[in-house]
Design an enzyme around this catalytic site. Structure first.
Site, PDB file in Angstrom:
ATOM      1  N   CYS A  72      -2.924 -14.729  12.804  1.00 57.05           N
ATOM      2  CA  CYS A  72      -3.084 -14.023  11.273  1.00 57.05           C
ATOM      3  C   CYS A  72      -4.173 -14.614  10.792  1.00 57.05           C
ATOM      4  O   CYS A  72      -3.817 -16.335  10.516  1.00 57.05           O
ATOM      5  CB  CYS A  72      -1.999 -14.305  10.103  1.00 57.05           C
ATOM      6  SG  CYS A  72      -2.103 -14.070   8.655  1.00 57.05           S
TER       7      CYS A  72
ATOM      8  N   LEU B 126       2.029  -1.561   0.081  1.00 59.82           N
ATOM      9  CA  LEU B 126       2.182  -0.135  -0.598  1.00 59.82           C
ATOM     10  C   LEU B 126       2.965  -1.260  -1.829  1.00 59.82           C
ATOM     11  O   LEU B 126       2.615  -1.165  -3.333  1.00 59.82           O
ATOM     12  CB  LEU B 126       3.561   0.623  -0.172  1.00 59.82           C
ATOM     13  CG  LEU B 126       2.926   1.949  -0.783  1.00 59.82           C
ATOM     14  CD1 LEU B 126       1.986   2.170  -1.429  1.00 59.82           C
ATOM     15  CD2 LEU B 126       4.761   2.767  -0.552  1.00 59.82           C
ATOM     16  N   HIS B 127       4.809  -1.709  -1.172  1.00 57.61           N
ATOM     17  CA  HIS B 127       4.746  -2.486  -2.819  1.00 57.61           C
ATOM     18  C   HIS B 127       5.372  -1.718  -3.453  1.00 57.61           C
ATOM     19  O   HIS B 127       6.665  -2.418  -4.187  1.00 57.61           O
ATOM     20  CB  HIS B 127       4.559  -3.718  -2.648  1.00 57.61           C
ATOM     21  CG  HIS B 127       4.089  -4.370  -1.705  1.00 57.61           C
ATOM     22  ND1 HIS B 127       4.482  -4.576  -0.826  1.00 57.61           N
ATOM     23  CD2 HIS B 127       2.464  -5.097  -1.942  1.00 57.61           C
ATOM     24  CE1 HIS B 127       3.194  -6.319  -0.234  1.00 57.61           C
ATOM     25  NE2 HIS B 127       2.252  -5.750  -0.389  1.00 57.61           N
TER      26      HIS B 127
ATOM     27  N   ASN C 211       8.370 -14.089  -0.071  1.00 60.51           N
ATOM     28  CA  ASN C 211       8.619 -15.757   0.311  1.00 60.51           C
ATOM     29  C   ASN C 211       7.865 -16.283  -1.282  1.00 60.51           C
ATOM     30  O   ASN C 211       6.767 -15.860  -2.048  1.00 60.51           O
ATOM     31  CB  ASN C 211       6.823 -15.803   0.989  1.00 60.51           C
ATOM     32  CG  ASN C 211       8.074 -15.211   2.321  1.00 60.51           C
ATOM     33  OD1 ASN C 211       8.930 -15.963   3.056  1.00 60.51           O
ATOM     34  ND2 ASN C 211       7.202 -15.149   3.358  1.00 60.51           N
TER      35      ASN C 211
ATOM     36  N   SER D 298      -5.736  -5.098   7.582  1.00 62.77           N
ATOM     37  CA  SER D 298      -3.728  -4.831   6.422  1.00 62.77           C
ATOM     38  C   SER D 298      -4.876  -4.600   4.931  1.00 62.77           C
ATOM     39  O   SER D 298      -5.133  -5.557   4.523  1.00 62.77           O
ATOM     40  CB  SER D 298      -3.047  -5.872   6.707  1.00 62.77           C
ATOM     41  OG  SER D 298      -2.212  -5.922   5.030  1.00 62.77           O
TER      42      SER D 298
ATOM     43  N   CYS E  12      -2.860  -9.760  -6.745  1.00 65.01           N
ATOM     44  CA  CYS E  12      -1.550  -9.116  -6.581  1.00 65.01           C
ATOM     45  C   CYS E  12       0.099 -10.060  -7.779  1.00 65.01           C
ATOM     46  O   CYS E  12      -0.755 -11.080  -6.649  1.00 65.01           O
ATOM     47  CB  CYS E  12      -1.182  -9.260  -5.370  1.00 65.01           C
ATOM     48  SG  CYS E  12      -2.602  -7.524  -4.534  1.00 65.01           S
TER      49      CYS E  12
ATOM     50  N   CYS F 264       3.923 -15.712   4.847  1.00 66.18           N
ATOM     51  CA  CYS F 264       3.250 -14.131   3.498  1.00 66.18           C
ATOM     52  C   CYS F 264       3.151 -14.730   3.030  1.00 66.18           C
ATOM     53  O   CYS F 264       4.272 -15.076   1.982  1.00 66.18           O
ATOM     54  CB  CYS F 264       4.474 -12.708   3.944  1.00 66.18           C
ATOM     55  SG  CYS F 264       4.257 -12.133   5.157  1.00 66.18           S
TER      56      CYS F 264
ATOM     57  N   CYS G  35      -9.048 -14.302  -3.230  1.00 61.21           N
ATOM     58  CA  CYS G  35      -8.864 -13.574  -3.260  1.00 61.21           C
ATOM     59  C   CYS G  35      -8.803 -13.072  -4.976  1.00 61.21           C
ATOM     60  O   CYS G  35      -8.375 -13.174  -5.484  1.00 61.21           O
ATOM     61  CB  CYS G  35      -7.017 -12.291  -2.605  1.00 61.21           C
ATOM     62  SG  CYS G  35      -7.533 -10.086  -1.936  1.00 61.21           S
TER      63      CYS G  35
ATOM     64  N   GLY H 274      -7.935 -12.965   1.410  1.00 56.95           N
ATOM     65  CA  GLY H 274      -7.978 -12.293   1.130  1.00 56.95           C
ATOM     66  C   GLY H 274      -7.974 -10.809   1.994  1.00 56.95           C
ATOM     67  O   GLY H 274      -7.200 -10.340   2.175  1.00 56.95           O
TER      68      GLY H 274
ATOM     69  N   CYS I  52       1.839 -13.403  -4.904  1.00 56.69           N
ATOM     70  CA  CYS I  52       0.659 -14.089  -3.720  1.00 56.69           C
ATOM     71  C   CYS I  52       0.558 -14.668  -4.180  1.00 56.69           C
ATOM     72  O   CYS I  52      -0.635 -14.927  -4.687  1.00 56.69           O
ATOM     73  CB  CYS I  52      -0.284 -12.600  -2.935  1.00 56.69           C
ATOM     74  SG  CYS I  52      -1.003 -13.194  -2.233  1.00 56.69           S
TER      75      CYS I  52
ATOM     76  N   GLU J 235      -7.077 -20.831   5.375  1.00 57.95           N
ATOM     77  CA  GLU J 235      -5.372 -20.676   6.538  1.00 57.95           C
ATOM     78  C   GLU J 235      -5.965 -19.701   7.715  1.00 57.95           C
ATOM     79  O   GLU J 235      -5.818 -18.693   7.616  1.00 57.95           O
ATOM     80  CB  GLU J 235      -4.375 -20.889   5.876  1.00 57.95           C
ATOM     81  CG  GLU J 235      -4.820 -22.093   5.068  1.00 57.95           C
ATOM     82  CD  GLU J 235      -3.094 -22.645   3.755  1.00 57.95           C
ATOM     83  OE1 GLU J 235      -3.217 -23.495   3.709  1.00 57.95           O
ATOM     84  OE2 GLU J 235      -2.284 -21.551   3.654  1.00 57.95           O
TER      85      GLU J 235
HETATM   86  N1  SAH Z   1      -5.016  -7.776   1.368  1.00 57.52           N
HETATM   87  C1  SAH Z   1      -5.022  -7.342   2.501  1.00 57.52           C
HETATM   88  C2  SAH Z   1      -3.658  -9.318   3.165  1.00 57.52           C
HETATM   89  C3  SAH Z   1      -2.765  -9.422   2.358  1.00 57.52           C
HETATM   90  S1  SAH Z   1      -1.398 -10.799   3.149  1.00 57.52           S
HETATM   91  C4  SAH Z   1      -3.214  -6.930   1.590  1.00 57.52           C
HETATM   92  O1  SAH Z   1      -3.163  -6.734   1.066  1.00 57.52           O
HETATM   93  O2  SAH Z   1      -2.752  -5.987   2.555  1.00 57.52           O
HETATM   94  C5  SAH Z   1      -0.572  -9.590   3.968  1.00 57.52           C
HETATM   95  C6  SAH Z   1       0.464  -8.696   3.227  1.00 57.52           C
HETATM   96  O3  SAH Z   1       2.063 -10.422   2.344  1.00 57.52           O
HETATM   97  C7  SAH Z   1       0.711  -8.185   2.444  1.00 57.52           C
HETATM   98  O4  SAH Z   1       1.097  -6.956   2.753  1.00 57.52           O
HETATM   99  C8  SAH Z   1       1.365  -9.358   1.026  1.00 57.52           C
HETATM  100  O5  SAH Z   1       0.915  -7.715   0.076  1.00 57.52           O
HETATM  101  C9  SAH Z   1       2.128  -9.688   1.589  1.00 57.52           C
HETATM  102  N2  SAH Z   1       2.664 -10.908  -0.146  1.00 57.52           N
HETATM  103  C10 SAH Z   1       1.705 -11.280  -0.281  1.00 57.52           C
HETATM  104  N3  SAH Z   1       2.518 -11.838  -0.973  1.00 57.52           N
HETATM  105  C11 SAH Z   1       3.701 -11.998  -0.775  1.00 57.52           C
HETATM  106  C12 SAH Z   1       4.447 -13.424  -0.807  1.00 57.52           C
HETATM  107  N4  SAH Z   1       4.684 -14.006  -1.806  1.00 57.52           N
HETATM  108  N5  SAH Z   1       5.866 -12.680  -0.003  1.00 57.52           N
HETATM  109  C13 SAH Z   1       6.220 -11.743   0.925  1.00 57.52           C
HETATM  110  N6  SAH Z   1       5.025 -10.879   1.232  1.00 57.52           N
HETATM  111  C14 SAH Z   1       3.575 -11.560   0.587  1.00 57.52           C
END
Ligand code: SAH
Length: 375
Positions: free
Chosen positions: A106, A220-221, A297, A197, A117, A342, A113, A165, A120, A93
């Site tokens: 984006c 980071l999260h 999300n 990112s 995580c 996201c 991937c 990815g 995600c 996408e």
């Molecule tokens: N692999 C890369 C790009 C991923 S997507 C990375 O990890 O940075 C971009 C952002 O969206 C990342 O910060 C990811 O952690 C965040 N993200 C993933 N799932 C999400 C969700 N369900 N809600 C909000 N943000 C999310």
């Protein structure tokens, strides 16, 4: 059609080398790049300042080929999501986010991937390969054609590797693509408008410092390793202290007054407390950074049943960071109505591990997040 070289996405130096190898002058690279990126031409025949004989040879050995886009799904807030069809029937996408004079694209760098995580959607479908540089650059090239067709002359103004990815696990094609995004003969975007990112592939952040000066964002999260191990499992391999050391080093490499973006997805009751905010502020003290808060999300088949915190809770997390002196922005949720926000991107991935199918069979939940069938 035996293996034509796809010239789309070749950085200038590599395209020059291609022409030299053909016995041609390197400046042919500049001519072709202008046609391809400034004029949107993908047919050598239309490149009228190139001699007919060379055009014919190019048609034999090379091609300019971007992934085809499916029908764009337009969200109520103007965000557009496309399915980009790759060779071999897979699709990823690509999301256009128009915002006050900017058109941010984006883009995806991998089919699925590997990092899994916990919050995600992309990670839940497994991994099925890397995109080529033509497929990465082709998303921006194709989106520009779409904008031009609609009469939007601004084109793409910002590119973020925040689609499907982990870009740093597809290193060379991603770095080549970043070169092309920043080259004046191609998209001509400034280094501040091209953002890679990463979930934190530490050795590749050091490599990145030697290879590009594009902007870096780090997902980071969590401010503690025990929590981050859960949310971002690659943290077990590259813990927080190593990740932040790599960020500092990257800033030294790219110099001037640059910053890294720290992404922090807020999940209710998981990482959104005032202790978490305090821990984050302590951890990031002294790092030149901006914090991007992303409200979680939701997506189908989320085994953890995560929730987005209330607006009040998000606001107090943000305020706490701001009071500690940080630039902490709230990333507004965009594209939700077409599942383009996201972490909601799923594309059309054939998971070799069949994990997703097993999950769906187990839960009896036939609802699939994707909106188009595979090509
Ligand atoms: N692999 C890369 C790009 C991923 S997507 C990375 O990890 O940075 C971009 C952002 O969206 C990342 O910060 C990811 O952690 C965040 N993200 C993933 N799932 C999400 C969700 N369900 N809600 C909000 N943000 C999310």
């Amino acid at each position: 059609m035996a293996d034509k070289v796809n010239l789309l996405g070749l950085p200038r130096g590599k395209l020059q080398a291609f022409f030299v190898e053909m016995g041609e002058k390197p400046y042919r690279a500049s001519q072709v790049m202008k046609w391809v990126y400034h004029d949107g031409v993908d047919d050598f025949e239309a490149m009228t300042d190139i001699a007919k004989r060379l055009r014919a040879r190019l048609r034999e050995v090379a091609e300019i080929r971007a992934p085809e886009f499916g029908v764009g799904h337009r969200a109520t807030d103007g965000v557009v999501k496309w399915l980009a069809h790759l060779d071999g029937g897979q699709a990823v996408e690509t999301v256009l986010i128009p915002d006050r004079g900017r058109n941010t694209l984006c883009i995806s760098s991998q089919v699925g991937c590997m990092l899994d995580c916990s919050f995600c959607a992309t990670g839940k479908q497994g991994f099925n390969g890397n995109l080529s540089r033509a497929e990465i650059v082709g998303q921006v090239w194709r989106a520009e054609r779409e904008l031009a067709a609609r009469g939007d002359r601004r084109g793409i103004t910002n590119v973020v590797f925040m689609g499907m990815g982990e870009p740093l696990l597809n290193f060379e094609p991603v770095m080549d693509a970043a070169d092309v995004f920043m080259d004046d003969l191609a998209f001509g975007l400034s280094k501040r408008r091209v953002t890679v990112s990463t979930a934190g592939i530490v050795p590749r952040i050091y490599d990145m410092g030697m290879r590009t000066d594009a902007s870096l964002a780090v997902s980071l999260h969590a401010a503690r390793d025990d929590l981050r191990n859960e949310l971002v499992p690659v943290n077990r391999k590259y813990p927080i202290a190593d990740l932040l050391a790599a960020c500092r080093h990257y800033l030294q490499d790219i110099g001037e007054r640059r910053t890294v973006t720290i992404e922090y997805t807020l999940i209710e009751g998981v990482n959104d407390g005032s202790d978490d905010a305090r821990g984050l502020a302590r951890l990031l003290a002294g790092l030149r950074c901006k914090i991007n808060l992303i409200p979680f999300n939701p997506f189908p088949d989320d085994a953890h049943a995560y929730r987005r915190p209330s607006a009040a809770r998000i606001a107090s997390f943000q305020t706490q960071l701001q009071s500690a002196g940080f630039a902490a922005m709230l990333r507004t949720t965009r594209g939700d109505s077409v599942k383009a926000a996201c972490g909601q991107l799923t594309g059309s991935v054939r998971d070799r591990t069949r994990r997703r199918q097993r999950y769906l069979a187990r839960t009896g939940n036939g609802a699939v997040a994707m909106e188009e069938a595979p090509a």
